[in-house]
Design an enzyme around this catalytic site. Sequence first.
Site, mmCIF file in Angstrom:
data_model
loop_
_atom_site.group_PDB
_atom_site.id
_atom_site.type_symbol
_atom_site.label_atom_id
_atom_site.label_comp_id
_atom_site.label_asym_id
_atom_site.label_seq_id
_atom_site.Cartn_x
_atom_site.Cartn_y
_atom_site.Cartn_z
ATOM 1 N N ASP A 15 44.408 15.679 35.419
ATOM 2 C CA ASP A 15 44.209 17.369 34.825
ATOM 3 C C ASP A 15 44.892 18.854 35.444
ATOM 4 O O ASP A 15 43.934 19.816 35.698
ATOM 5 C CB ASP A 15 42.116 17.357 34.812
ATOM 6 C CG ASP A 15 41.879 16.241 33.608
ATOM 7 O OD1 ASP A 15 42.486 15.701 33.069
ATOM 8 O OD2 ASP A 15 40.635 16.655 33.577
ATOM 9 N N LYS B 174 41.716 12.730 27.902
ATOM 10 C CA LYS B 174 39.847 11.611 26.764
ATOM 11 C C LYS B 174 40.111 13.116 26.847
ATOM 12 O O LYS B 174 40.370 14.538 26.829
ATOM 13 C CB LYS B 174 40.334 11.651 28.780
ATOM 14 C CG LYS B 174 40.035 12.523 30.005
ATOM 15 C CD LYS B 174 39.784 12.435 30.987
ATOM 16 C CE LYS B 174 40.337 13.883 32.592
ATOM 17 N NZ LYS B 174 38.950 15.029 32.140
ATOM 18 N N CYS C 72 36.651 15.545 37.721
ATOM 19 C CA CYS C 72 37.327 14.851 37.076
ATOM 20 C C CYS C 72 37.984 14.259 38.284
ATOM 21 O O CYS C 72 38.258 12.786 37.419
ATOM 22 C CB CYS C 72 38.468 15.454 36.073
ATOM 23 S SG CYS C 72 37.953 16.755 34.581
#
Length: 187
Positions: free
Chosen positions: A8, A97, A141
């Site tokens: 990310d 995602k 994350c």
Amino acid sequence: MRALVIVDVQNDFCPGGALATEHGSMVAEQISELVHAPSQDYRAIVATQDWHIDPGDHFSDNPDFVDSWPVHCVVGTGGAEFHPAIDAERLDETFRKGEYSAAYSGFEGHAASDVDTGLARWLRERGITDLDVVGIATDHCVKATVIDALREGFGVRVFAELCSPVTAETGETALEEMTTAGAVIVR
Ligand SMILES: [Zn+2]
């Protein structure tokens, strides 16, 4: 065989973004150096992207910053794109995602080129047994991806200096949790 998993590193999680972490851009630059280092011999380099279309109560006008968050990483916006330091040409695959619900772990995602292939299968098909994990945010994350990787049976190292936390304190707590789960923290 070892792969690098970049979690990310997107504009919304870097300074100037909707959900910025203080060290996001610095970490992006350092990850770029790792990716381009002549000595690196990763079997594969992959990245994950938080990739929201309508993720329900993951977004809130009054976020609690635990389960709900300001609008971020919406597909089609600059905030969802990788930080400019991340060279997409060097990525073997991207795993997206969170289209319609919250998804913190990269193992909840699917390959950008094949929605039926998840991260665990993709890695196993290439004989990869061990992962180095870096990215944003350490306490969300990155942690979720590391815990899932261990659960899937991969050996995991986390490069702490190449991860950006929401706060230093929660970042350290997350690194302790990852250690307890079986990850090796490299500083
Ligand atoms: Zn999100």
